[in-house]
Design an enzyme around this catalytic site. Structure first.
Site, PDB file in Angstrom:
ATOM      1  N   TYR A 151       0.832  -1.207   0.000  1.00 26.94           N
ATOM      2  CA  TYR A 151       0.000   0.000   0.000  1.00 26.94           C
ATOM      3  C   TYR A 151       0.865   1.255   0.000  1.00 26.94           C
ATOM      4  O   TYR A 151       0.397   2.335  -0.375  1.00 26.94           O
ATOM      5  CB  TYR A 151      -0.925   0.035   1.220  1.00 26.94           C
ATOM      6  N   LEU A 290     -18.057  -2.794   1.808  1.00 25.62           N
ATOM      7  CA  LEU A 290     -19.056  -1.942   1.164  1.00 25.62           C
ATOM      8  C   LEU A 290     -19.066  -2.151  -0.349  1.00 25.62           C
ATOM      9  O   LEU A 290     -19.721  -1.395  -1.070  1.00 25.62           O
ATOM     10  CB  LEU A 290     -18.766  -0.467   1.484  1.00 25.62           C
ATOM     11  N   ILE A 329     -13.514  -4.086   7.733  1.00 27.74           N
ATOM     12  CA  ILE A 329     -12.484  -3.048   7.628  1.00 27.74           C
ATOM     13  C   ILE A 329     -12.824  -2.097   6.477  1.00 27.74           C
ATOM     14  O   ILE A 329     -12.130  -2.064   5.458  1.00 27.74           O
ATOM     15  CB  ILE A 329     -11.078  -3.655   7.452  1.00 27.74           C
ATOM     16  N   SER A 332     -12.216   4.667   4.161  1.00 30.64           N
ATOM     17  CA  SER A 332     -12.667   6.008   3.806  1.00 30.64           C
ATOM     18  C   SER A 332     -11.553   6.974   4.164  1.00 30.64           C
ATOM     19  O   SER A 332     -10.740   6.698   5.050  1.00 30.64           O
ATOM     20  CB  SER A 332     -13.954   6.387   4.547  1.00 30.64           C
ATOM     21  N   ARG A 337     -17.286  10.430   7.033  1.00 35.63           N
ATOM     22  CA  ARG A 337     -17.639   9.126   6.494  1.00 35.63           C
ATOM     23  C   ARG A 337     -17.095   8.007   7.380  1.00 35.63           C
ATOM     24  O   ARG A 337     -17.749   6.977   7.573  1.00 35.63           O
ATOM     25  CB  ARG A 337     -17.086   8.985   5.073  1.00 35.63           C
ATOM     26  N   ASN A 341     -19.401   5.197   9.175  1.00 33.22           N
ATOM     27  CA  ASN A 341     -19.201   3.777   8.881  1.00 33.22           C
ATOM     28  C   ASN A 341     -19.162   2.904  10.121  1.00 33.22           C
ATOM     29  O   ASN A 341     -18.968   1.690  10.004  1.00 33.22           O
ATOM     30  CB  ASN A 341     -17.895   3.582   8.094  1.00 33.22           C
TER      31      ASN A 341
END
Length: 438
Positions: A151, A290, A329, A332, A337, A341
């Site tokens: 990442y 999501l 997990i 955002s 947000r 969540n």
């Protein structure tokens, strides 16, 4: 915590895992600690500044609506749900479901507890975006952060935890081994220690093999277990493994992973995989819970269901995950947000859970889901070529990706070398011999 980059700042709430974490008793980790103590340690003024700005106690402007009241009070966390029972906990919307709070946890086979809600950081940019998201998540009650070497934002995760004024032991950190680093223990240890340096800690709470696509999963899994024994990781697991991968791994006589992270949401419920994990005591962490928003906005009946309760599609999707016993997990980058969540303060009823169950369509929002279809032979194989000598039965296979000096006795025609015509390439012959594959 010795070697912690976040110093002695006061945490707002205890994390799911308790106690101090292990330390790495070797020269490399000691060197890392010395570096981190020199450039990252909080002094008292910094800790006080964080406390005044709300890192210890959130201000009215950024405090979470679900942390106020009974669910946000500093009470003892509810008992952790064992992984084998987690998938059915609260499934009907009553009992355990109503008791889910930001401090709820899932217990692994080892007894280590994972918070049920964490922040995903995939695609969060380094240089501020990821740092600010982590800081916001921790300030409104999240206690798990999921990252990975690939990442490119592990340093930002460290900075975000520092900015939130958290103690190291109060945040559950998950990182992952990149497919390019599969192989021997020395390769895996090198990769993990590089992640630890970027994260500013001496251990991670959970270290995951990111994909079977990296190959050499048997050797790599052995190395992962060794990292746990050395105290560099408190628990180890895998990502994007299918049922066949998990069964074949255990069939070699090795310990099953404690955690499987895989894309899982109301539109891709992975029922067979989840059932297998439940039977084997493997906790399931729902990545992309999501579906990256690709099934929202009238794409399914979820919006209408949520509207009846005055809730958002995201709240219903995440609440469904938690009541099915999964660790969610969501990702955002904005504080509002991130707070929205957190699906606490309400519960889904039996009928609502069944209606969401009916929305399963096998929809994959991430290309990583393709890894579930890899054959076991592909997962065992090498990503890059090896020589015949590297396929010796008594020694792990070496990879060409990281050129290293050969150990004595290794080379073509030695250590069990055979001609390539005798049953495939060297890696495949080794796998066939060791694991009885035809």
């Amino acid at each position: 915590m010795p070697g912690s980059r976040w110093g002695r700042a006061t945490a707002t709430a205890a994390a799911g895992g308790e106690g101090t974490g292990p330390t790495a008793a070797d020269k490399a980790s000691q060197a890392a600690e010395a570096i981190l103590e020199g450039d990252g340690k909080f002094d008292q003024a910094t800790a006080q500044e964080n406390s005044n700005s709300g890192s210890g106690q959130a201000s009215a402007s950024d405090s979470s609506r679900w942390r106020r009241g009974p669910s946000g009070s500093e009470k003892a966390a509810p008992a952790a749900v064992p992984a084998k029972a987690a998938a059915t906990e609260g499934g009907g919307g009553g009992g355990g479901a109503a008791q889910l709070t930001p401090t709820s946890t899932v217990a692994l086979r080892s007894g280590l507890c994972l918070p049920v809600l964490g922040l995903g950081t995939r695609q969060l940019k380094a240089g501020g975006e990821c740092r600010d998201a982590v800081r916001a998540a921790l300030r409104c009650g999240y206690r798990l952060v999921d990252t990975a070497a690939v990442y490119g934002n592990e340093e930002d995760v460290c900075q975000g935890i520092r900015a939130a004024g958290m103690k190291r032991e109060d945040v559950f950190i998950v990182s992952k081994l990149a497919p390019a680093d599969h192989g021997e223990a020395e390769d895996v240890e090198e990769a993990l220690k590089a992640s630890l340096l970027r994260l500013g800690t001496t251990y991670v709470d959970l270290y995951l093999m990111q994909s079977p696509k990296g190959g050499s999963v048997i050797w790599t899994w052995d190395a992962m277990l060794e990292m746990r024994c050395k105290g560099l990781a408190r628990a180890v697991g895998v990502c994007n493994f299918g049922v066949a991968h998990l069964k074949n791994l255990v069939a070699t006589g090795r310990e099953a992973p404690e955690v499987l992270q895989v894309e899982l949401h109301f539109g891709n419920q992975q029922r067979a995989l989840a059932a297998h994990c439940r039977s084997e005591g493997i906790a399931v962490m729902a990545a992309c819970p999501l579906a990256r928003g690709q099934l929202f906005r009238s794409q399914t009946a979820l919006g209408a269901l949520a509207a009846k309760r005055g809730r958002t599609e995201a709240e219903f999707a995440l609440r469904w995950c938690l009541q099915r016993g999964y660790i969610a997990i969501p990702k955002s980058k904005t504080a509002p947000r991130i707070e929205a969540n957190a699906p606490f303060g309400f519960a889904l009823g039996t009928t609502e859970m069944e209606e969401i169950d009916s929305l399963d369509r096998g929809f994959a929002s991430s290309s990583a889901s393709k890894c579930l279809d890899l054959t076991w032979e592909q997962a065992l194989g090498e990503v890059s070529d090896v020589s015949d000598g590297d396929a010796g039965l008594e020694a792990p296979r070496r990879r060409r990706r990281r050129p290293r000096r050969r150990a004595k006795g290794k080379g073509k025609g030695k250590a069990g070398g055979q001609s390539k015509s005798a049953g495939g390439n060297a890696a495949q012959r080794a796998a066939n011999t060791l694991f009885g594959l035809s």
